[in-house]
Write a protein that holds these residues in place. Structure first.
Motif, PDB file in Angstrom:
ATOM      1  N   VAL A 243       0.791  -1.093  -0.074  1.00 49.37           N
ATOM      2  CA  VAL A 243      -0.387   0.275   0.133  1.00 49.37           C
ATOM      3  C   VAL A 243       0.904   1.242   0.061  1.00 49.37           C
ATOM      4  O   VAL A 243       0.584   2.376  -0.444  1.00 49.37           O
ATOM      5  CB  VAL A 243      -0.818   0.207   1.049  1.00 49.37           C
ATOM      6  CG1 VAL A 243      -0.299   0.003   2.638  1.00 49.37           C
ATOM      7  CG2 VAL A 243      -2.420   0.832   1.392  1.00 49.37           C
ATOM      8  N   GLU A 246       6.677   2.627  -3.189  1.00 46.75           N
ATOM      9  CA  GLU A 246       6.580   4.034  -4.531  1.00 46.75           C
ATOM     10  C   GLU A 246       8.019   3.674  -5.127  1.00 46.75           C
ATOM     11  O   GLU A 246       8.072   4.349  -6.177  1.00 46.75           O
ATOM     12  CB  GLU A 246       7.196   4.801  -2.736  1.00 46.75           C
ATOM     13  CG  GLU A 246       6.944   5.615  -1.839  1.00 46.75           C
ATOM     14  CD  GLU A 246       5.376   6.299  -2.495  1.00 46.75           C
ATOM     15  OE1 GLU A 246       5.987   6.759  -4.076  1.00 46.75           O
ATOM     16  OE2 GLU A 246       4.786   6.532  -1.438  1.00 46.75           O
ATOM     17  N   GLN A 302       2.203   1.287 -10.095  1.00 48.31           N
ATOM     18  CA  GLN A 302       1.529   0.965  -8.810  1.00 48.31           C
ATOM     19  C   GLN A 302       0.818   0.012  -8.170  1.00 48.31           C
ATOM     20  O   GLN A 302      -0.245   1.053  -9.095  1.00 48.31           O
ATOM     21  CB  GLN A 302       1.922   2.119  -7.791  1.00 48.31           C
ATOM     22  CG  GLN A 302       2.249   1.999  -6.371  1.00 48.31           C
ATOM     23  CD  GLN A 302       1.591   1.923  -5.532  1.00 48.31           C
ATOM     24  OE1 GLN A 302       0.280   1.033  -5.895  1.00 48.31           O
ATOM     25  NE2 GLN A 302       1.195   1.884  -4.080  1.00 48.31           N
ATOM     26  N   ILE A 304      -1.846  -0.424  -6.514  1.00 49.08           N
ATOM     27  CA  ILE A 304      -2.755  -0.515  -5.303  1.00 49.08           C
ATOM     28  C   ILE A 304      -3.465   1.132  -5.641  1.00 49.08           C
ATOM     29  O   ILE A 304      -4.894   1.508  -6.592  1.00 49.08           O
ATOM     30  CB  ILE A 304      -2.520   0.633  -3.860  1.00 49.08           C
ATOM     31  CG1 ILE A 304      -1.930  -1.072  -3.524  1.00 49.08           C
ATOM     32  CG2 ILE A 304      -3.468   0.277  -3.228  1.00 49.08           C
ATOM     33  CD1 ILE A 304      -2.839  -1.454  -3.173  1.00 49.08           C
ATOM     34  N   THR A 305      -2.265   1.862  -6.651  1.00 48.65           N
ATOM     35  CA  THR A 305      -3.118   3.772  -6.879  1.00 48.65           C
ATOM     36  C   THR A 305      -2.705   3.734  -8.053  1.00 48.65           C
ATOM     37  O   THR A 305      -3.286   4.272  -9.029  1.00 48.65           O
ATOM     38  CB  THR A 305      -1.937   5.013  -6.350  1.00 48.65           C
ATOM     39  OG1 THR A 305      -0.626   4.366  -7.101  1.00 48.65           O
ATOM     40  CG2 THR A 305      -1.987   5.004  -4.487  1.00 48.65           C
ATOM     41  N   GLY A 306      -2.061   3.029  -8.547  1.00 48.81           N
ATOM     42  CA  GLY A 306      -2.319   3.075 -10.701  1.00 48.81           C
ATOM     43  C   GLY A 306      -1.258   4.138 -10.627  1.00 48.81           C
ATOM     44  O   GLY A 306      -1.305   4.463 -12.064  1.00 48.81           O
ATOM     45  N   LEU A 307      -0.108   5.019  -9.586  1.00 44.16           N
ATOM     46  CA  LEU A 307       0.879   5.904 -10.828  1.00 44.16           C
ATOM     47  C   LEU A 307       1.544   5.535 -10.931  1.00 44.16           C
ATOM     48  O   LEU A 307       2.653   4.070 -10.391  1.00 44.16           O
ATOM     49  CB  LEU A 307       0.388   6.668  -9.297  1.00 44.16           C
ATOM     50  CG  LEU A 307      -0.429   7.253  -8.210  1.00 44.16           C
ATOM     51  CD1 LEU A 307      -0.365   8.272  -6.930  1.00 44.16           C
ATOM     52  CD2 LEU A 307      -1.080   8.868  -9.285  1.00 44.16           C
ATOM     53  N   SER A 309       5.583   4.713 -11.158  1.00 47.16           N
ATOM     54  CA  SER A 309       6.574   4.730  -9.869  1.00 47.16           C
ATOM     55  C   SER A 309       7.627   4.397 -10.580  1.00 47.16           C
ATOM     56  O   SER A 309       8.346   3.466 -11.972  1.00 47.16           O
ATOM     57  CB  SER A 309       6.463   3.591  -8.977  1.00 47.16           C
ATOM     58  OG  SER A 309       5.071   4.063  -8.162  1.00 47.16           O
ATOM     59  N   ASP A 360      -6.400   6.646   6.151  1.00 46.85           N
ATOM     60  CA  ASP A 360      -6.192   7.395   4.686  1.00 46.85           C
ATOM     61  C   ASP A 360      -5.993   5.895   3.718  1.00 46.85           C
ATOM     62  O   ASP A 360      -5.157   6.357   2.574  1.00 46.85           O
ATOM     63  CB  ASP A 360      -4.824   8.079   4.593  1.00 46.85           C
ATOM     64  CG  ASP A 360      -4.672   9.627   5.484  1.00 46.85           C
ATOM     65  OD1 ASP A 360      -5.897   9.666   5.032  1.00 46.85           O
ATOM     66  OD2 ASP A 360      -4.199   9.557   6.010  1.00 46.85           O
ATOM     67  N   ALA A 361      -5.745   4.785   4.296  1.00 47.75           N
ATOM     68  CA  ALA A 361      -5.630   3.648   3.192  1.00 47.75           C
ATOM     69  C   ALA A 361      -6.389   3.431   2.640  1.00 47.75           C
ATOM     70  O   ALA A 361      -6.138   2.340   1.629  1.00 47.75           O
ATOM     71  CB  ALA A 361      -5.070   2.981   4.246  1.00 47.75           C
ATOM     72  N   GLY A 362      -8.192   3.760   2.708  1.00 49.68           N
ATOM     73  CA  GLY A 362      -9.199   4.013   2.008  1.00 49.68           C
ATOM     74  C   GLY A 362     -10.098   2.892   2.812  1.00 49.68           C
ATOM     75  O   GLY A 362      -9.200   2.214   3.956  1.00 49.68           O
ATOM     76  N   LYS A 381      -6.808  -7.449  -3.118  1.00 53.35           N
ATOM     77  CA  LYS A 381      -7.134  -6.158  -3.738  1.00 53.35           C
ATOM     78  C   LYS A 381      -6.450  -5.721  -4.943  1.00 53.35           C
ATOM     79  O   LYS A 381      -6.528  -5.452  -6.176  1.00 53.35           O
ATOM     80  CB  LYS A 381      -6.783  -5.119  -2.571  1.00 53.35           C
ATOM     81  CG  LYS A 381      -7.110  -3.904  -3.540  1.00 53.35           C
ATOM     82  CD  LYS A 381      -6.703  -2.917  -2.580  1.00 53.35           C
ATOM     83  CE  LYS A 381      -6.832  -1.160  -2.635  1.00 53.35           C
ATOM     84  NZ  LYS A 381      -8.611  -0.869  -3.008  1.00 53.35           N
TER      85      LYS A 381
END
Length: 919
Positions: A243, A246, A302, A304-307, A309, A360-362, A381
């Motif tokens: 989660v 980075e 990433q 979880i977020t799909g961003l 990295s 903040d983790a969802g 997930k």
């Protein structure tokens, strides 16, 4: 085996039996016409009130009695050599273990206690434990001033105030700061932990997962795969940390393989791990080989977020296991954090103090425990990214107090900047001696490596039983407020109101008008810090409180303190005074059971030291071995191994060693019995007497060296060997005829008694550091100690002229010949006469013991225990030629050494003694 009076009394086993029945029986066997009872009073048998054995309740009572004059192995070994020793016992009184112990009986009600109430209960528990432990230490004969004024305690006001002053000095030097960094965190204790507060569970099982992460930007070396799905494969035993992922780290010098599966997906994996990966996810066909550095520039999505990295280099990445690629979560790993700093990655921590995900983790993760359902939820997930899972048994850090697993998570903590101290600390260790010598190289290397590897030191803890970190904070920003003037105000408040004032006084009283005026704020805008100082800082600063000059000759503790007290003391001392706080270190091992298991109440394998010394309820089943047996076991086994077995067998062996020493001391004391004599006697020393003094001189030097090097196990070995062989089996055995059968005013007997007195003085002092009770008991029974002066109040220096190599050469050559005689003899050697032919070199040495060619009274006869010896010199032979023949006459009925002149008569010596007694 030679006989004579030694056989009359029995050999080594019965050397210390003073019952004359065995003598009388032998006299009767010697001559049927002689009544031996009339000679009994003329035999100068050893006499002493020193008991041959003390057991059961008497052993316990004697230990209690001797406490009044007793003082410990290291300290005693220095004092007995005339050195002045400053030893101040101290207790680390703060910390979570005590806080937990104090609250454990309160169960749920403990949750409602205020900070001050918790501190009061912890203090009460600590004080009770100190009192009990102090009594035990005193009962073990450990030398110290045990009054409260003679000890230090980390929860006392003066000690805490010193800590506050040292903290502010470190703060002013810029060596202490507050930061958001990953630390070991115990959800079960709800506090940060140091490495030294962890224990590793080798049976821990994690749900490990192999994860595929899709590249959205290919590195230049993989441009040919553009248009195909390319994944980085990473393996983790902590899926819950994904989660906070980075980056992905690679090893720059490792070869990576890009391999294709049956569905035309490409996977990046370390080339040498490809076969193992295939066992998990199926056949992969190698396509491209690249080096780690060629992954630079690549990016992935990433999970979880799909961003997007980055790929980054990581020096900690290896190909020992996994995939050769490591997912990086800077908020959940020390190496990850450093990589994050180097690559300016965010430090994200979405885990609270209970080890559960924050909001903040969802919404689908909040409140889940990361080590249990949280990790499972993450894998569900990102199910499309998970290519393999398995249960993986491995070593995992646990909280050593609660025995529950810990996690690594970033949080706001106080840190000492060890990077700024490392090199000076490592340089200072070059001048520190580490003992025992047998383990010094590995121990020094261990401490050096620990210091080198330590990135930073977290000194804050989230508890109340300890020294508060002296800082205030702005409520709205969390910015820090502290300075030396205000710190001094806090010290004065603690002296006036007590240490609990930090938690009791209102903010305006803590801050003071001066600080509030300088800051231009109202007290309501401030809040006190809620953290306490790490107990390793607590104890590590002890040098600044206890040592007058800030430096000790010796720090002595267990091997685990290379990561604890030895290291924390070094770092604080380097930071505050620029030098190590010790000249030398001594590290001992830890007690385990006969199977090598650490002792634990839950395993039922604990042996209570008090039960060893005082015995159990049933003394027949659990005998009272006494303090000395426990100390002998510690000295014999505690210094040469990291794991020290404590078993009934070893304790019994230690008890037997102490008993052997007791019996020999009983004989030596008995031999010093002051038989009345009308005139002073000038001692006359035989070669054997001088040889024993020579051996005693070198024994004393050897023991002094062993104590100086803290080789207590070798000291025990040398003591037992010297006493059992050189003193008992050799000297005491060979002088018994002189001692028992010579006249009271014999100068030859006086010489032997004089040497025995020296043996007793040296031996008693040599074992006093290890066996203080036995040593003092011996000293109290010494005939010369009429005023019952403690052993430590008496000095004894050995003259240099005892060292006589020429005497040793004579005796040692003679003993070689004696060994050959013993092998040849089939009857009592006193009933034999010998003709011994030697080469000229041997002859010139041995004749120092027998001037005449033939003799029945020479020192050589005494040494060889032969009735008559004829010496012949002859060229051309290498070894002694020995011819033994039985004597024609019977042995004297009184001494059983010299031949009688005629049946029923005594030898000339005994006849003269009896004649003088009758007149």
């Amino acid at each position: 085996m030679s006989a004579g009076l030694g056989v009359i009394l029995g050999q080594t086993k019965n050397l210390f039996s003073y019952n004359t029945k065995s003598l009388l029986l032998r006299y009767v066997q010697t001559s049927e016409n002689v009544n031996p009872k009339k000679y009994t009073a003329s035999i100068l048998l050893p006499q002493t009130k020193f008991p041959s054995r003390i057991s059961g309740k008497k052993r316990v009572d004697m230990d209690k009695y001797l406490l009044e004059i007793l003082k410990d192995i290291t300290i005693r070994s220095k004092i007995i050599r005339g050195q002045r020793v400053h030893f101040i016992p101290g207790w680390d009184c703060h910390g979570l273990p005590i806080e937990m112990k104090a609250l454990i009986s309160l169960k749920e009600s403990a949750m409602n206690l205020t900070s001050v109430e918790i501190r009061q209960k912890a203090q009460k528990y600590a004080n009770e434990a100190i009192s009990q432990q102090r009594d035990v230490f005193m009962s073990w004969g450990i030398m110290a001033d045990w009054k409260e004024s003679g000890c230090y305690f980390t929860h006392h006001t003066s000690y805490v105030i010193n800590q506050l002053r040292q903290f502010i000095t470190l703060y002013e030097k810029g060596l202490v700061n507050r930061d958001f960094k990953p630390v070991y965190w115990s959800p079960s204790s709800r506090t940060a932990l140091a490495e030294s507060e962890l224990e590793y569970n080798e049976q821990h099982v994690s749900k490990s997962a192999t994860i595929r992460l899709l590249l959205d930007v290919l590195p230049p070396a993989l441009e040919s795969l553009k248009g195909h799905p390319v994944y980085a494969l990473t393996w983790t035993t902590t899926p819950w940390t994904l989660v906070a992922n980075e980056a992905i780290a690679f090893a720059e010098d490792v070869k990576y393989c890009v391999a294709e599966d049956s569905e035309m997906n490409f996977y990046i994996v370390a080339e040498n791990l490809l076969n193992k990966i295939q066992e998990k996810i199926g056949i992969l066909k190698p396509s491209i080989t690249i080096t780690g550095t060629e992954l630079r520039g690549g990016r992935y999505l990433q999970p979880i977020t799909g961003l997007s990295s980055p790929f980054v280099p990581g020096s900690h990445v290896t190909t020992a296991k996994g995939t050769g690629l490591v997912h990086i979560a800077p908020g959940h790993g020390m190496d990850d954090f450093l990589i994050g700093l180097a690559n300016k990655l965010p430090v994200l921590s979405l885990v609270d103090e209970n080890g559960c995900y924050t909001a903040d983790a969802g919404p689908d993760l909040v409140g889940l425990n990361v080590l249990n359902e949280g990790g499972k939820a993450i894998l569900n997930k990102i199910q499309s990214n998970v290519v393999h899972t398995e249960n993986y048994q491995h070593s995992y850090p646990y909280d050593w107090r609660t025995k529950e697993p810990v996690i690594v998570k970033a949080s706001k903590q106080w840190f000492i900047n060890t990077s700024a101290l490392k090199q000076q600390a490592l340089d200072s260790l070059q001048n520190v001696s580490v003992y025992p010598v047998c383990n010094s190289a590995s121990s020094t290397n261990s401490l050096t490596q620990q210091v080198k590897m330590r990135p930073y030191w977290c000194i804050s803890r989230q508890r109340v039983w300890g020294t508060p970190i002296p800082v205030l904070y702005y409520r709205d920003t969390g910015d820090i407020i502290t300075n030396r003037d205000w710190n001094e105000r806090l010290c004065h408040l603690m002296q006036k109101y007590g240490l609990d004032c930090w938690w009791e006084l209102p903010i305006e009283k803590l801050a003071g008008k001066k600080l509030l005026r300088e800051l231009g704020v109202d007290a309501s805008e401030l809040e006190r810090g809620q953290d306490i100082l790490d107990i390793w800082f607590d104890s590590g600063i002890s040098w600044s409180t206890v040592l007058p000059d800030g430096k000790a000759d010796l720090y002595l503790e267990g091997i685990d303190q290379f990561t604890g007290w030895f290291q924390s003391s070094l770092l604080t001392s380097i930071a505050l005074q620029g030098a190590a706080p010790y000249k030398s270190l001594f590290a001992h091992g830890f007690a385990v059971d006969d199977k090598g298991h650490k002792m634990s109440k839950s395993l039922g394998n604990v042996i209570d030291p008090e039960e060893v010394t005082r015995g159990g309820e049933d003394l027949k089943k659990k005998p009272a071995y006494g303090v000395d047996t426990l100390r002998w076991w510690v000295a014999s086994h505690g210094t040469q191994h990291t794991l020290v077995p404590v078993t009934e067998k070893l304790l019994k062996g230690s008890a037997e060693s102490v008993q052997k020493l007791r019996l020999i001391f009983r004989f030596l004391l008995g031999a010093l019995h002051p038989y009345p004599c009308d005139t002073p006697i000038e001692p006359e020393y035989h070669y054997l007497d001088k040889y024993l003094l020579h051996q005693l001189y070198h024994y004393d030097k050897r023991i002094e060296t062993l104590y100086s090097n803290y080789e207590y196990h070798n000291a025990c070995r040398v003591i037992i060997h010297f006493v059992a062989n050189t003193v008992s089996a050799l000297y005491c055995h060979l002088i018994k005829d002189r001692l028992y059968c010579n006249s009271i005013n014999s100068s030859h007997r006086a010489g032997a008694v004089d040497v025995i007195s020296e043996i007793l003085a040296v031996l008693t002092r040599s074992l006093a550091p290890i066996l203080p009770h036995l040593a003092e008991e011996v000293w109290l029974h010494h005939p010369d100690n009429l005023a019952s002066v403690p052993l430590f109040h008496s000095a004894h220096n050995l003259p240099k002229d005892w060292d006589q190599p020429s005497v040793a050469k004579v005796i040692e050559n003679a003993l070689d010949i004696k060994a050959a005689i013993t092998k040849l003899a089939t009857i009592n050697t006193w009933e034999l006469a010998a003709t011994i032919t030697l080469n000229p070199a041997q002859y010139s040495i041995v004749t120092a013991l027998q001037k005449d060619e033939s003799s029945t009274t020479s020192q050589l006869c005494e040494l060889f225990q032969l009735s008559a010896i004829t010496l012949i010199a002859k060229d051309g032979i290498e070894d002694a030629v020995i011819d033994l023949k039985p004597i024609e006459k019977s042995l004297c009925a009184r001494c059983y050494r010299y031949p009688e002149p005629q049946p029923g008569k005594l030898c000339a010596r005994c006849d003269d003694i009896i004649s003088h007694l009758s007149t």
